[in-house]
Structure formats: C-alpha cells, structure tokens
Design a protein around this motif. Sequence first.
Motif, short mmCIF file in Angstrom:
data_model
loop_
_atom_site.label_atom_id
_atom_site.label_comp_id
_atom_site.label_asym_id
_atom_site.label_seq_id
_atom_site.Cartn_x
_atom_site.Cartn_y
_atom_site.Cartn_z
N MET A 22 -1.73 12.06 9.90
CA MET A 22 -0.72 11.11 9.44
C MET A 22 -0.44 11.35 7.95
O MET A 22 -1.33 11.56 7.14
N THR A 23 0.80 11.28 7.59
CA THR A 23 1.22 11.50 6.22
C THR A 23 0.97 10.26 5.38
O THR A 23 1.16 9.14 5.84
N ALA A 24 0.55 10.48 4.14
CA ALA A 24 0.33 9.36 3.23
C ALA A 24 1.67 8.67 2.96
O ALA A 24 2.71 9.34 2.85
N PRO A 25 1.66 7.35 2.84
CA PRO A 25 2.91 6.64 2.56
C PRO A 25 3.45 7.01 1.18
O PRO A 25 2.69 7.17 0.23
N ARG A 26 4.76 7.16 1.08
CA ARG A 26 5.39 7.47 -0.21
C ARG A 26 5.49 6.24 -1.09
O ARG A 26 5.58 6.35 -2.31
N ILE A 27 5.54 5.06 -0.48
CA ILE A 27 5.69 3.82 -1.23
C ILE A 27 4.47 2.95 -0.98
O ILE A 27 4.04 2.78 0.15
N THR A 28 3.94 2.39 -2.07
CA THR A 28 2.84 1.43 -1.96
C THR A 28 3.20 0.19 -2.76
O THR A 28 3.65 0.30 -3.90
N LEU A 29 3.03 -0.96 -2.12
CA LEU A 29 3.24 -2.24 -2.78
C LEU A 29 1.87 -2.84 -3.08
O LEU A 29 1.04 -2.97 -2.19
N ILE A 30 1.62 -3.17 -4.33
CA ILE A 30 0.38 -3.83 -4.72
C ILE A 30 0.74 -5.26 -5.09
O ILE A 30 1.58 -5.50 -5.96
N GLY A 31 0.12 -6.20 -4.41
CA GLY A 31 0.42 -7.61 -4.64
C GLY A 31 -0.74 -8.48 -4.21
O GLY A 31 -1.90 -8.06 -4.27
N LYS A 32 -0.41 -9.70 -3.77
CA LYS A 32 -1.42 -10.60 -3.23
C LYS A 32 -0.73 -11.65 -2.38
O LYS A 32 0.47 -11.91 -2.56
N ASP B 145 15.37 2.40 6.23
CA ASP B 145 16.60 3.18 6.12
C ASP B 145 16.32 4.67 5.98
O ASP B 145 17.05 5.50 6.51
N LEU B 146 15.24 5.00 5.25
CA LEU B 146 14.93 6.40 4.96
C LEU B 146 13.90 7.00 5.91
O LEU B 146 13.55 8.17 5.80
N GLY B 147 13.38 6.19 6.83
CA GLY B 147 12.38 6.67 7.77
C GLY B 147 11.05 7.01 7.11
O GLY B 147 10.38 7.95 7.52
N LEU B 148 10.69 6.24 6.09
CA LEU B 148 9.46 6.49 5.34
C LEU B 148 8.38 5.47 5.67
O LEU B 148 8.67 4.31 5.93
N ALA B 149 7.14 5.92 5.59
CA ALA B 149 6.01 5.02 5.73
C ALA B 149 5.75 4.36 4.38
O ALA B 149 6.03 4.94 3.33
N TRP B 150 5.25 3.12 4.44
CA TRP B 150 4.85 2.44 3.22
C TRP B 150 3.59 1.65 3.50
O TRP B 150 3.25 1.40 4.65
N ALA B 151 2.87 1.30 2.44
CA ALA B 151 1.62 0.57 2.58
C ALA B 151 1.60 -0.59 1.60
O ALA B 151 2.30 -0.57 0.58
N LEU C 288 4.39 1.58 -6.27
CA LEU C 288 4.04 2.97 -6.54
C LEU C 288 4.91 3.85 -5.66
O LEU C 288 5.15 3.54 -4.49
N VAL C 289 5.39 4.94 -6.22
CA VAL C 289 6.10 5.96 -5.45
C VAL C 289 5.31 7.25 -5.62
O VAL C 289 5.08 7.69 -6.75
N ASP C 290 4.89 7.80 -4.50
CA ASP C 290 4.06 9.01 -4.50
C ASP C 290 2.84 8.86 -5.40
O ASP C 290 2.45 9.78 -6.11
N GLY C 291 2.25 7.65 -5.39
CA GLY C 291 1.02 7.39 -6.12
C GLY C 291 1.17 7.08 -7.59
O GLY C 291 0.19 6.82 -8.28
N ARG C 292 2.40 7.07 -8.10
CA ARG C 292 2.64 6.78 -9.52
C ARG C 292 3.39 5.47 -9.66
O ARG C 292 4.29 5.18 -8.87
N GLN C 293 3.05 4.72 -10.70
CA GLN C 293 3.71 3.43 -10.89
C GLN C 293 5.19 3.62 -11.11
O GLN C 293 5.62 4.40 -11.97
#
Length: 80
Positions: free
Chosen positions: A1-11, A30-36, A58-63
């Motif tokens: 499985m591919t790592a998600p390109r987008i990560t949301l950090i919240g609570k 819309d873009l067919g991307l995984a996110w976490a 985060l996009v590709d692990g960078r803020q």
Amino acid sequence: MTAPRITLIGKPGCHLCDDAREVIARVAADLGLAWAELSILDDPDLMSRYAEQIPVTLVDGRQHDYWRVDEGRLRVALGA
C-alpha cells in the motif's frame, strides 16, 4: 500500500480540524489520493510539535498548512 500523500494532524472536538477534514477529503477524492489523520492526543511528539497549530496539513510528509486548509493551495501542492 502506498503511503498517503496528505496527512491531517488534529484532535477530536476541534472545529477547525472538522473544516480541514472536509477540504482534504474532497480534494483527495477528486484526485484519487489516499490521506491519513493523526491525533495529537495519541502521540506526545505530535502534541509537543503541533499543539498550538492544529489542524496541521502535511503533503508528502512536509508541513504544508496549519489552522486552515486552502483548497486551491492544496491542489497546487499536489500537482493538480
């Protein structure tokens, strides 16, 4: 499985996180991307780094953004 390109950090219970989640979910779909999504409550390192900035995107692990997610800016960062 591919790592998600987008990560949301919240609570949980964060209204800005809810808003960010909606934008990220829409763009990812819309873009067919995984996110976490990660919670600062589950990770002391994330808590110490981002407690005053959530939600953080985060996009590709960078803020990429914090507090608010600009949909157009996110799409550009993802190459859309």
